[in-house]
Design an enzyme around this catalytic site. Sequence first.
Site, PDB file in Angstrom:
ATOM      1  N   GLU A 160      -4.315  -9.422   3.742  1.00  0.00           N
ATOM      2  CA  GLU A 160      -4.947  -9.079   5.024  1.00  0.00           C
ATOM      3  C   GLU A 160      -6.095  -9.999   5.420  1.00  0.00           C
ATOM      4  OE1 GLU A 160      -3.833  -6.973   2.858  1.00  0.00           O
ATOM      5  OE2 GLU A 160      -2.938  -5.249   3.843  1.00  0.00           O
ATOM      6  N   GLU A 207       0.834  -1.220   0.000  1.00  0.00           N
ATOM      7  CA  GLU A 207       0.000   0.000   0.000  1.00  0.00           C
ATOM      8  C   GLU A 207       0.865   1.266   0.000  1.00  0.00           C
ATOM      9  OE1 GLU A 207      -2.397  -1.605   3.315  1.00  0.00           O
ATOM     10  OE2 GLU A 207      -4.124  -0.950   2.167  1.00  0.00           O
TER      11      GLU A 207
END
Length: 721
Positions: A137, A117
């Site tokens: 995640e 990210e």
Amino acid sequence: MAEKGRTEMEVRPGGVALITISNPPVNALSIHVLYSLKDHYEEALRRNDVKAIVVTGKGGVFSGGLDINTFGAIQRNKAEQLKVDYVSIDVMTNTLEAAGKPSVAAINGPALGGGLEISMVCQARISIPTAQLGLPELQLGVIPAFGGTQRLPRLVGLTKALEMMLMSKPIKAEEAHQLALIDAIVSPNDLLNTACRWALDISESRRPWVHTLSRTDKLESPDEAREILKFARAQVQKQAANLRHPLDVIEEGIVSGPQAGLRKEAIAFQDLVFSDTCKSLVHVFFSQRATSKVPGITDLGLMPRKVSKVAIVGGGLMGSGIATALMLSNYPVVLKEVNDKFLDAGIDRIKANLQSRVRKGKMTKEIYEKTLSLLTGVVDYERFKDVDLVIEAVVENVKVKQQVFADLERYCPSHCVLATNTSTIDLDLIGEKTNSQDRIAGAHFFSPAHVMPLLEIVRSNHTSPQVVVDLLDVGKKIKKTPVVVGNCTGFAVNRMFSPYTSIALLLVDRGMDVYKIDQVCTEFGMPMGPFRLLDLVGFGVALASGMQYLENSPGSVDKSMLIPLMFEDKRTGEASQKGFYKYEGNRKAIPDPDIFKYVEKSRRMAGTVPDLELLKLDDKEIVEMVFFPVINEACQVLSEGIANKASDLDIASIFGMGFPPYRGGIVYWADSIGAKRIHARLSEWEMKHGQLFRPCSYLSERAAEGVPLSSTAKNNAKARM
Ligand SMILES: NC(=O)c1ccc[n+]([C@@H]2O[C@H](COP(=O)([O-])OP(=O)(O)OC[C@H]3O[C@@H](n4cnc5c(N)ncnc54)[C@H](O)[C@@H]3O)[C@@H](O)[C@H]2O)c1
């Protein structure tokens, strides 16, 4: 710890600020790292001698993502907790991505979760060929929280982004380059210079200034996107209804724009991080890492000895699987069988295991040949004179195993570790005819051995710590999760789960339906119900194991005649294509009405009549009846010191038996219910259905005191290990 880690900054000649994430071993993004990153960005933006920024990671890793300790801090409501919306919107979007100077990510190794990210807010990404990129995640029960749900679809398109997020599967640099997630791949030596040059090129308008969040060129049209998301929702429901997903958050970004998507992402994360699923998966994450720390063994400073060659005795279902696992990690293997016919069959099984990898594209033909060349088949012990480890996997019969170990003592060098893959038999009994008790240990694999991730390492009172350290090392090299346990009939995993089948058989004798029990257990999250599992293990092994329990702890198993009756009729489980289910050429289990005649006969022999109360139980109550006795046995295992800690049993239940990880493992799940309730139900069932349900004293004490079952403090003082 959540407070650990930082970023470092140096300004290179030419005016590039090199910001390095530093938090070994994986450069996890602790709160400290994230705020330090923001501070360094702001400093770089203030300084007149900086024209552009390059972000990289220290020590061959870009970043493994958010520090998992941070989850605990958020869940415990610690004062210095992570404010996700602040990091995602104020830091990542408004500071890093909106900076007036361009930045480039120099991806020098894995860039996962928050790591990827960070790289996606940069104007370009340059990587080395071995880098891996992903947003895994969901494995921890949350969704990406730093804008990943918005930026990844804008960089690679919705379909690919969904695949990467929903499968939690990282991609390699080459694929990332084809998808244009990465702009260039260069050698590790050229990485920083190339990234700096790109950053300066962007700042001087020689390359485009790309703002990921404003891009729409890779996104599908709203109609197409809606169809893709609809399909994905159906898939998610089918595959893992318990797991939350980022589909609504992604949709919000596509429909209402990325800023709205970011806000929804932060809210969803904050909600998910408090979910039971996330708490359980975080517990599993830390428990898995804790299994290789064994008090009295791994704290002695012993180094594992080199294992250059391994021998396996028995090339049946398990021996061939174990050989495959070892060969896949480049161990030369000598496989011994009783005669050429059985040896050929064993070698064919190993070939089939490897060929299946070739078919699935996980292995090239060349590697297949190379791997197979590690195997030597034999029918005597001549080649055992220079092996460092033997794993015995012959039939589950005490006398046969005793003879094998007597032979091994004679033929193997004196340093060689002698391990057995027995499912149930006490190690002292197996080694009774030898003087080598100190080097005898259990190396208990689970079927299929080359696939299942658990390795239960069993040590008797005589096994030397060095032998355990050696086996832990081999386990790690063949990529198994080891759990070290003490010696008893069935050890930790099979003993703990013996009530799973035993109670199921009792319930069937009292009127319950075989397939109903399997159905509720799979709906609970088990990969297979007790009867499908019995088919897989095979009735031969099941009966032999049952005999061991009967001999060593007579009250611990149900005496149902159902399996012996079917066995007599040559229905022996999946291998014979007929067990509780029928199998027609493939592994699909089909319910078979033929079994009812055995069920009825078994009920007649047990002298039972259908118990109407049992027949009225709802699914939750059936699950409790099957699993509370498993919890009870886990308590016994803990109280006897067979397991070192409760979390080892959580890992053993998940990795050995497929207990659903989102429930955190058997003891963790039990504590979510509470000892009091489990004790009360077991006591009630003991009155109605007998001693298989009798709560043990460990459980009774904790129920009375209101103490969690995972709290072994009191017990450890008594325990042997
Ligand atoms: N089946 C399972 O799911 C499972 C799981 C874990 C552990 N185990 C244990 O693993 C062991 C093997 O089980 P399996 O299912 O592979 O059995 P299997 O019957 O498939 O294989 C046993 C093999 O051992 C060979 N054998 C017997 N005596 C031998 C000797 N003296 N020398 C060389 N080979 C010999 C037999 O020819 C046979 O091929 C048992 O102790 C079993 O309890 C089984």
